[in-house]
Design a protein around this motif. Structure first.
Motif, PDB file in Angstrom:
ATOM      1  N   PRO A 232      21.420 -45.492 -39.591  1.00 47.00           N
ATOM      2  CA  PRO A 232      20.505 -46.580 -39.983  1.00 47.00           C
ATOM      3  C   PRO A 232      19.071 -46.088 -40.170  1.00 47.00           C
ATOM      4  O   PRO A 232      18.612 -45.176 -39.482  1.00 47.00           O
ATOM      5  CB  PRO A 232      20.611 -47.559 -38.806  1.00 47.00           C
ATOM      6  CG  PRO A 232      21.146 -46.754 -37.659  1.00 47.00           C
ATOM      7  CD  PRO A 232      22.031 -45.721 -38.273  1.00 47.00           C
ATOM      8  N   GLY A 233      18.379 -46.721 -41.114  1.00 49.15           N
ATOM      9  CA  GLY A 233      17.013 -46.326 -41.448  1.00 49.15           C
ATOM     10  C   GLY A 233      15.985 -46.968 -40.543  1.00 49.15           C
ATOM     11  O   GLY A 233      15.101 -47.688 -41.026  1.00 49.15           O
ATOM     12  N   PHE A 234      16.071 -46.724 -39.247  1.00 52.39           N
ATOM     13  CA  PHE A 234      15.086 -47.246 -38.292  1.00 52.39           C
ATOM     14  C   PHE A 234      13.931 -46.242 -38.195  1.00 52.39           C
ATOM     15  O   PHE A 234      14.145 -45.060 -37.879  1.00 52.39           O
ATOM     16  CB  PHE A 234      15.704 -47.424 -36.908  1.00 52.39           C
ATOM     17  CG  PHE A 234      16.809 -48.444 -36.832  1.00 52.39           C
ATOM     18  CD1 PHE A 234      16.968 -49.409 -37.809  1.00 52.39           C
ATOM     19  CD2 PHE A 234      17.697 -48.438 -35.765  1.00 52.39           C
ATOM     20  CE1 PHE A 234      17.985 -50.352 -37.726  1.00 52.39           C
ATOM     21  CE2 PHE A 234      18.715 -49.375 -35.674  1.00 52.39           C
ATOM     22  CZ  PHE A 234      18.857 -50.338 -36.658  1.00 52.39           C
ATOM     23  N   VAL A 235      12.728 -46.685 -38.463  1.00 49.09           N
ATOM     24  CA  VAL A 235      11.571 -45.792 -38.394  1.00 49.09           C
ATOM     25  C   VAL A 235      10.378 -46.525 -37.787  1.00 49.09           C
ATOM     26  O   VAL A 235      10.333 -47.753 -37.749  1.00 49.09           O
ATOM     27  CB  VAL A 235      11.174 -45.249 -39.789  1.00 49.09           C
ATOM     28  CG1 VAL A 235      12.267 -44.380 -40.378  1.00 49.09           C
ATOM     29  CG2 VAL A 235      10.835 -46.392 -40.747  1.00 49.09           C
TER      30      VAL A 235
ATOM     31  N   PRO B  19      13.127 -52.006 -35.341  1.00 49.74           N
ATOM     32  CA  PRO B  19      13.699 -53.063 -34.490  1.00 49.74           C
ATOM     33  C   PRO B  19      13.246 -53.012 -33.044  1.00 49.74           C
ATOM     34  O   PRO B  19      13.504 -53.938 -32.278  1.00 49.74           O
ATOM     35  CB  PRO B  19      15.199 -52.809 -34.588  1.00 49.74           C
ATOM     36  CG  PRO B  19      15.308 -51.342 -34.806  1.00 49.74           C
ATOM     37  CD  PRO B  19      14.100 -50.946 -35.630  1.00 49.74           C
ATOM     38  N   LEU B  20      12.578 -51.932 -32.627  1.00 52.10           N
ATOM     39  CA  LEU B  20      12.302 -51.736 -31.207  1.00 52.10           C
ATOM     40  C   LEU B  20      11.451 -52.834 -30.578  1.00 52.10           C
ATOM     41  O   LEU B  20      11.784 -53.323 -29.489  1.00 52.10           O
ATOM     42  CB  LEU B  20      11.653 -50.368 -30.979  1.00 52.10           C
ATOM     43  CG  LEU B  20      11.472 -49.949 -29.518  1.00 52.10           C
ATOM     44  CD1 LEU B  20      12.819 -49.909 -28.805  1.00 52.10           C
ATOM     45  CD2 LEU B  20      10.791 -48.586 -29.427  1.00 52.10           C
ATOM     46  N   PRO B  21      10.333 -53.266 -31.191  1.00 54.70           N
ATOM     47  CA  PRO B  21       9.501 -54.281 -30.526  1.00 54.70           C
ATOM     48  C   PRO B  21      10.256 -55.565 -30.187  1.00 54.70           C
ATOM     49  O   PRO B  21      10.094 -56.124 -29.096  1.00 54.70           O
ATOM     50  CB  PRO B  21       8.381 -54.543 -31.542  1.00 54.70           C
ATOM     51  CG  PRO B  21       8.273 -53.273 -32.302  1.00 54.70           C
ATOM     52  CD  PRO B  21       9.688 -52.785 -32.424  1.00 54.70           C
TER      53      PRO B  21
ATOM     54  N   GLU C 212      16.505 -44.211 -29.462  1.00 52.96           N
ATOM     55  CA  GLU C 212      15.561 -44.990 -28.667  1.00 52.96           C
ATOM     56  C   GLU C 212      15.790 -46.488 -28.885  1.00 52.96           C
ATOM     57  O   GLU C 212      15.775 -47.283 -27.929  1.00 52.96           O
ATOM     58  CB  GLU C 212      14.130 -44.612 -29.057  1.00 52.96           C
ATOM     59  CG  GLU C 212      13.069 -45.140 -28.107  1.00 52.96           C
ATOM     60  CD  GLU C 212      11.683 -44.612 -28.424  1.00 52.96           C
ATOM     61  OE1 GLU C 212      10.696 -45.324 -28.096  1.00 52.96           O
ATOM     62  OE2 GLU C 212      11.576 -43.507 -28.989  1.00 52.96           O
ATOM     63  N   CYS C 213      16.031 -46.869 -30.137  1.00 50.77           N
ATOM     64  CA  CYS C 213      16.309 -48.278 -30.439  1.00 50.77           C
ATOM     65  C   CYS C 213      17.634 -48.716 -29.820  1.00 50.77           C
ATOM     66  O   CYS C 213      17.742 -49.832 -29.294  1.00 50.77           O
ATOM     67  CB  CYS C 213      16.340 -48.492 -31.953  1.00 50.77           C
ATOM     68  SG  CYS C 213      14.759 -48.276 -32.784  1.00 50.77           S
TER      69      CYS C 213
ATOM     70  N   LYS D 221      20.798 -51.809 -25.877  1.00 52.69           N
ATOM     71  CA  LYS D 221      21.730 -51.840 -24.740  1.00 52.69           C
ATOM     72  C   LYS D 221      21.084 -52.511 -23.538  1.00 52.69           C
ATOM     73  O   LYS D 221      21.727 -53.303 -22.831  1.00 52.69           O
ATOM     74  CB  LYS D 221      22.165 -50.420 -24.386  1.00 52.69           C
ATOM     75  CG  LYS D 221      23.141 -49.781 -25.360  1.00 52.69           C
ATOM     76  CD  LYS D 221      23.541 -48.397 -24.861  1.00 52.69           C
ATOM     77  CE  LYS D 221      24.584 -47.756 -25.756  1.00 52.69           C
ATOM     78  NZ  LYS D 221      24.959 -46.400 -25.273  1.00 52.69           N
ATOM     79  N   HIS D 222      19.819 -52.194 -23.304  1.00 52.87           N
ATOM     80  CA  HIS D 222      19.102 -52.800 -22.178  1.00 52.87           C
ATOM     81  C   HIS D 222      18.993 -54.313 -22.357  1.00 52.87           C
ATOM     82  O   HIS D 222      18.961 -55.065 -21.371  1.00 52.87           O
ATOM     83  CB  HIS D 222      17.710 -52.176 -22.049  1.00 52.87           C
ATOM     84  CG  HIS D 222      16.955 -52.631 -20.843  1.00 52.87           C
ATOM     85  ND1 HIS D 222      17.274 -52.229 -19.556  1.00 52.87           N
ATOM     86  CD2 HIS D 222      15.886 -53.481 -20.719  1.00 52.87           C
ATOM     87  CE1 HIS D 222      16.445 -52.801 -18.691  1.00 52.87           C
ATOM     88  NE2 HIS D 222      15.593 -53.559 -19.363  1.00 52.87           N
TER      89      HIS D 222
END
Length: 339
Positions: free
Chosen positions: A209-212, A255-257, A287-288, A293-294
Motif C-alpha cells: 500500500p502507498g502509505f506515506v 492513515p497513521l494520525p 508503523e501504520c 493493530k493497537h
C-alpha cells in the motif's frame, strides 16, 4: 502549438507530463491486454463491463472457469473487488500488469475478480479515486441485493452464483490505498458491517500500500529504490494527486494520525498486508500496521525478501510472485478449507 512547445508544470516522464495550461500527456508504459470471454490457457475468462458511463468507469471481470450458466450454478465463488496501482496517475484494469495479476489471483483463489477503474490525477485529484472506488463497492452491493431477491435478470451474468458472503476488497500500491480507504469507510460511522447486508465484506488484501508521510527517516532514504518506487517520484506525484495546497501528511495518503487517535473508535475488516523487503515504503507501512493493530484491527503481514515495490509487474512468473498468489489464495479461502 505542439505539446513540446508548452510550458511544463510537472514532469513524470515517461508516465505523465502536466502542462501549465492544464493539459496532460499520459503514456502507457506497459501494453494493454484485451478481455478474453473464453478461458485462456490459464483457465480464466475475462470481460469488460460498464459501472458508470457518465464518469467513464468500467471494470474487467475475471472468472476462473467457463462463463456458461451450467458451470456457474454448481459452485459459488468468493468475490474480490480489486484496484490497480499506478500512483493514482496511470494504469487501468486492462494494463498488462494488472490483468495478469488479477488472472493469477482468480485462478489460485478460485475467486471472481472485479477489477474496477477509477478517475486518474491530475485531471481528477484525490478524493476522486476514493469516490469512484466507493461507487464500485455500492455497485457490487446492488448485485448482492438482486441475487438475494432472485432478480438474476438484473445482475451481471458472471455474478449470479457469486458467494456474496465472502467479498474482499484489494489492490496494489495506490490501489491498495483505495482498498484501505474503502474498508475504513465501509466499517466506520455512518456505515457499518451491517450496512452492506446481504453482502459481507470479509477482508482486505493490501499489496504494497502507498502509505506515506511528509518526512523521511535515514533508513527510508537508504533503502533500495527503482522505477516503481523512489522518493523523487513520491514527491513529484504527491503534487499532482493531492488537493492543491495539501501535503503528504494528508489522511488520503497517511492513515497513521486517524489510526492512532486515542479514544476514536476504529475498525477494519480482517486484513492481509503484503510487504517487499526492498520497498522503501515498507518501514512506514509497518508503523501504520502496528497502530491499526493497537486500535484493535486484525491484520496479518507477510514480508517477501529480495524484491521491491510491485515487483510482480515486471516479474509475474517469478517464484516470489507465485508465492504471493498462494498467500492471497490462502487468505481468501482460510475459513472455507475442506478439512
Amino acid at each position: 502549438m505542439g505539446s513540446d512547445d508548452k510550458e511544463v508544470e510537472v514532469d513524470m516522464a515517461p508516465h505523465v507530463r502536466l502542462y501549465k495550461d492544464g493539459t496532460v500527456f499520459r503514456q502507457n508504459t506497459l501494453p494493454l491486454l484485451p478481455a478474453s470471454p473464453e478461458p485462456g490457457e490459464d483457465g480464466v475468462a475475462s470481460k469488460d463491463i460498464t459501472l458508470d458511463a457518465d464518469r467513464g468507469l468500467w471494470a474487467r471481470v475475471f472468472l476462473p472457469s467457463s462463463p456458461s450458466a451450467s458451470d456457474l450454478t454448481h459452485k459459488k465463488l468468493p468475490v474480490i473487488l480489486y484496484f490497480h496501482g499506478g500512483g493514482f496517475i496511470f494504469g487501468s484494469p486492462d494494463w498488462s500488469g494488472s490483468h495478469m495479476f488479477c488472472a493469477g489471483v482468480a485462478k489460485r483463489s478460485e475467486s471472481i475478480i472485479v477489477s474496477a477503474s477509477y478517475r486518474l490525477a491530475p485531471e481528477h485529484r484525490l478524493p476522486a479515486a476514493f469516490e469512484d472506488g466507493f461507487s464500485a463497492l455500492k455497485w457490487l452491493h446492488s448485485q448482492s441485493l438482486h441475487q438475494s431477491e432472485g432478480k438474476h435478470e438484473l445482475m451481471d451474468s458472471w455474478l449470479v452464483s457469486a458467494d456474496f458472503s465472502r467479498c474482499f476488497i484489494g489492490g496494489g500500491s495506490a490501489g491498495a490505498t483505495i482498498a484501505y480507504h474503502l474498508g475504513k469507510t465501509a466499517f466506520n460511522t455512518p456505515y457499518s458491517a451491517a450496512s452492506w447486508t446481504p453482502m459481507c465484506i470479509t477482508g482486505l488484501v493490501l499489496v504494497h500500500p502507498g502509505f506515506v508521510r511528509g518526512s523521511r527517516t535515514q533508513e527510508e532514504l537508504d533503502c533500495y529504490q527503482d522505477k516503481h518506487m523512489n522518493w523523487n517520484m513520491v514527491e513529484v506525484c504527491s503534487k499532482i494527486i493531492l488537493p492543491r495546497g495539501s501535503g503528504m501528511d494528508n489522511s488520503y495518503l497517511n492513515p497513521l494520525p486517524i489510526a492512532s487517535s486515542p479514544g476514536s473508535p476504529f475498525t477494519l475488516p480482517k486484513s492481509l498486508v503484503l510487504l517487499a523487503e526492498n520497498d522503501a515504503l515498507r518501514f512506514y507501512i509497518l508503523e501504520c500496521v502496528e497502530a491499526l493493530k493497537h486500535a484493535g484491527c486484525d491484520i496479518d503481514t507477510v514480508m517477501q525478501h529480495g524484491v521491491g515495490h510491485v515487483f510482480f509487474i515486471d516479474q509475474p512468473d517469478s517464484l516470489q510472485a507465485r508465492h504471493m498468489l498462494h498467500t492471497i489464495a490462502d487468505f481468501i479461502n482460510e475459513d472455507h478449507k475442506i478439512l
